[in-house]
Design an enzyme around this catalytic site. Structure first.
Site, mmCIF file in Angstrom:
data_model
loop_
_atom_site.group_PDB
_atom_site.id
_atom_site.type_symbol
_atom_site.label_atom_id
_atom_site.label_comp_id
_atom_site.label_asym_id
_atom_site.label_seq_id
_atom_site.Cartn_x
_atom_site.Cartn_y
_atom_site.Cartn_z
ATOM 1 C CD GLU A 282 -2.625 0.991 2.724
ATOM 2 O OE1 GLU A 282 -3.626 1.718 2.865
ATOM 3 O OE2 GLU A 282 -2.251 0.155 3.589
ATOM 4 C CB CYS B 269 -4.527 -2.090 3.906
ATOM 5 S SG CYS B 269 -3.748 -2.358 5.525
ATOM 6 C CE LYS C 57 -7.212 1.139 3.566
ATOM 7 N NZ LYS C 57 -5.971 1.444 4.323
#
Length: 639
Positions: free
Chosen positions: A46, A170, A115
């Site tokens: 990330e 994540c 994300k």
């Protein structure tokens, strides 16, 4: 990219906080290494372009612009690599800053998955800088190319069957409803997660189980790439945890606190077949909000790929010693529970077992003893019989008696020679003709004796035949093929050995010696006269090695693989043990016997299912007895 296999990598480069130039250089090196190793895709951590721990520097236009220039440079440097790259990068769009993963191939930006779930608790304060992914994909101009940006992008490969890639970042994995669930339901078979998860005590174990279990639920492969050395340690420590799982199995894991590549070969065909098999798995039709992006590899890349994945030689047997102990204990408990419930249901306290001194009948007796313990019944109700015939050796007969005596069960010897000779006389069979009639007459006589003895005492005949024998039809129809309850019906021969060994290792010294001698005795039905007192008829010399047949059986029934794929898998797994010619010979034998002997399996007695592969006509496997095997044999002949 052969037989549905592709190689992917999870990468952890050394990171420099806000050092875009150094980060790009290190990722370029790892990308080239991944391509040289035959990888089709690589996922980096990330925000790998800038580093995750930049804090309020993410508000600085200088860093955001440098990140875009850096990604452009990385795409240019890797432009000749036939490698799908997933790289974490911050992307400014309109009034927001998005935590994205740039997906690119041969210099072309395919998309920017963003994300969805932005953490803002404990040590995480991403909401200070980042905006959640837009509900619908937006087209953005980035690195001089137009590409979709959002949390709903699906990348489908046009020339590798079964390859569809989804990306989540994540925290997206850790929430109750991960975006990857919808991605998988829309067809994604490979899920990639660029992550920067700090390390705390116990977190690695939890993360590992999370990745494994999520891949199992989604019937997918899951690759997780974590940031490591170089991220700021002001308040956190990062370990560079790299994980690759496939349908619940961990294929590869990088060592904590290291950098570099972690690679694994994925079996896309296995994933697709598993989704087809499970009737509860349903792919959603592409919803309007899902954006599908197509890509393809060069044909020469697809053709040149050589799989390295080696599949376990004994797929029915766990490779880990501790797991094997637990598995053996559980299987014996399941077998004995099945028999105990049947005995209680019919109000029976007596079982009859033909105890030959071989592996299968020994296991059946061990199961019966445990069933009687479960029901608190006296062992006097376990009646074992040695029925020596023309091929019985003193070794097996002696072992049968020792085992029965050590376990404290009833034992009696009844010779079948006189009865079989009378039968030969009745039907005009010469005792000098050692043909199938000579052999099967003995097997059927033994079954008749057991059935009649059970009638005398109101008992139940416990079958001893195993799954491998059923697959090959290596049983006499209406002989050892038949019983009143078949406790070994779903236990393959390779596993029978481990179960008996497990029982031996947990037994007293005398019983242990007898069980180990059974394990050392060649597998044989003992239907032909001994040679110099030794077993003359060795099953594996006649039908082939059981370890090969169990390998073939597992991948045929569990995943429906083609003979060609199973052959190539076996050649890799058994390299050094069997030549390709030997493997092909026994593979042909397996398919021919598997199809022609189905009629025996169509009328099997009841028996407990203990594994994912069984042949009960009432449960897992149903096939017409007159199904034709020509298509399968022709493929083997072309190998």
């Amino acid at each position: 990219m052969k037989d549905g296999l592709i190689r992917i990598a999870a990468a952890t480069p050394e990171t420099g906080v806000a050092d875009v130039k150094a980060n790009i250089a290190r990722m370029g090196e790892l990308a080239r290494e991944a391509a040289q190793q035959g990888c089709a895709a690589v996922v980096f951590p990330e925000l790998a372009v800038t580093g995750y721990t930049c804090g309020d520097l993410f508000r600085d236009a200088t860093l955001i612009q440098a990140a875009e220039r850096g990604l452009s440079q990385l795409m240019e440097e890797t432009g000749k690599l036939d490698l799908l790259c997933v790289v974490g990068v911050p992307v400014a769009f309109r009034g927001g800053l998005y935590n994205c993963a740039a997906v690119f191939l041969r210099g072309k930006l395919l998309g920017l998955p963003a994300k969805t779930h932005i953490p803002n608790y404990a040590e995480f304060y991403e909401a200070r800088h980042f905006t959640p992914a837009p509900e619908k994909a937006e087209t953005v101009l980035y690195c001089g190319q137009r590409a979709p940006m959002g949390g709903n992008l699906l990348f489908s490969c046009e020339n590798v069957t079964g390859l569809a890639v989804g990306v989540e970042i994540c925290e997206d994995l850790w929430v109750a409803g991960p975006p990857s669930t919808r991605l998988a339901q829309c067809g994604a078979t490979v899920l990639l997660n660029p992550s920067c998860s700090d390390e705390t005590i116990g977190k690695a174990e939890y993360r590992r189980e999370l990745v494994k279990s999520h891949s199992a639920r989604l019937l997918a492969a899951y690759a997780y790439a974590d940031s490591g050395f170089g991220e700021s340690t002001t308040d956190m420590v990062f370990s560079g945890h790299r994980l690759i799982a496939e349908n619940g199995a961990l294929l590869s894991e990088g060592e904590l606190f290291t950098t570099g590549l972690t690679m694994a070969d994925l079996d896309l065909e296995r994933l697709v077949q598993e989704r087809r098999r499970m009737s509860t798995w349903r792919e959603w039709p592409d919803p309007e909000e899902m954006t599908r992006v197509s890509f393809s590899y060069r044909e020469e890349t697809v053709r040149a790929f050589e799989p390295q994945r080696v599949f376990p030689k004994t797929p029915f047997v766990p490779g880990n010693g501790g797991d094997l102990e637990k598995r053996c204990s559980m299987i014996l408990a399941m077998q004995s529970e099945g028999l105990a419930v049947r005995l209680k249901h019919i109000g029976c306290s007596t079982v009859v077992i033909g105890l030959s001194g071989g592996l299968d009948s020994t296991l059946a007796l061990l199961v019966a003893v445990r069933a009687f313990d479960r029901l608190k019944l006296p062992y006097s109700g376990i009646k074992t019989y040695s029925m020596p015939g023309f091929g019985t050796t003193s070794r097996t007969k002696s072992n049968a008696q020792k085992i029965a005596e050590e376990l404290g069960v009833s034992f009696r010897e009844i010779s079948i020679e006189k009865a079989v000779r009378q039968h030969f006389s009745d039907i005009g069979q010469s005792e000098e003709t050692l043909d199938v009639t000579y052999e099967n007459s003995q097997a059927r006589e033994r079954t008749q004796v057991l059935m009649d003895l059970a009638n005398q005492c109101g008992g139940l005949v416990v079958g001893t035949g195993d799954l491998s024998e059923l697959a090959l039809g290596w049983a006499t129809y209406n002989g050892d093929h038949m019983s009143m309850y078949a406790v070994n019906a779903s236990i393959p021969k390779t596993l029978v050995r481990y179960l008996v060994r497990y029982a031996a290792d947990h037994s007293g010294e005398a019983l242990k010696r007898a069980l180990y001698d059974v394990l050392d005795t060649p597998v044989s039905p003992e239907l032909l006269p001994p040679k110099d007192g030794e077993i003359a008829q060795k099953t594996e010399e006649l039908v082939g090695p059981y370890e090969l047949h169990d390998f073939f059986l597992y991948y045929l029934l569990r995943f429906g693989f083609t003979p060609g794929k199973i052959y190539r898998m076996a050649c890799r797994s058994f390299a050094g043990d069997y030549s390709p010619e030997v493997i092909r010979h026994w593979l042909r034998t397996f398919y021919r016997r598997f199809f022609t002997q189905q009629f025996k399996r169509s009328c099997l007695p009841d028996g407990p299912k203990v594994g994912s592969v069984t042949l009960s006509p009432r449960g897992d496997f149903r096939m017409p007895s007159d199904a034709c095997c020509t298509v399968w044999l022709e493929e083997i002949d072309r190998l």
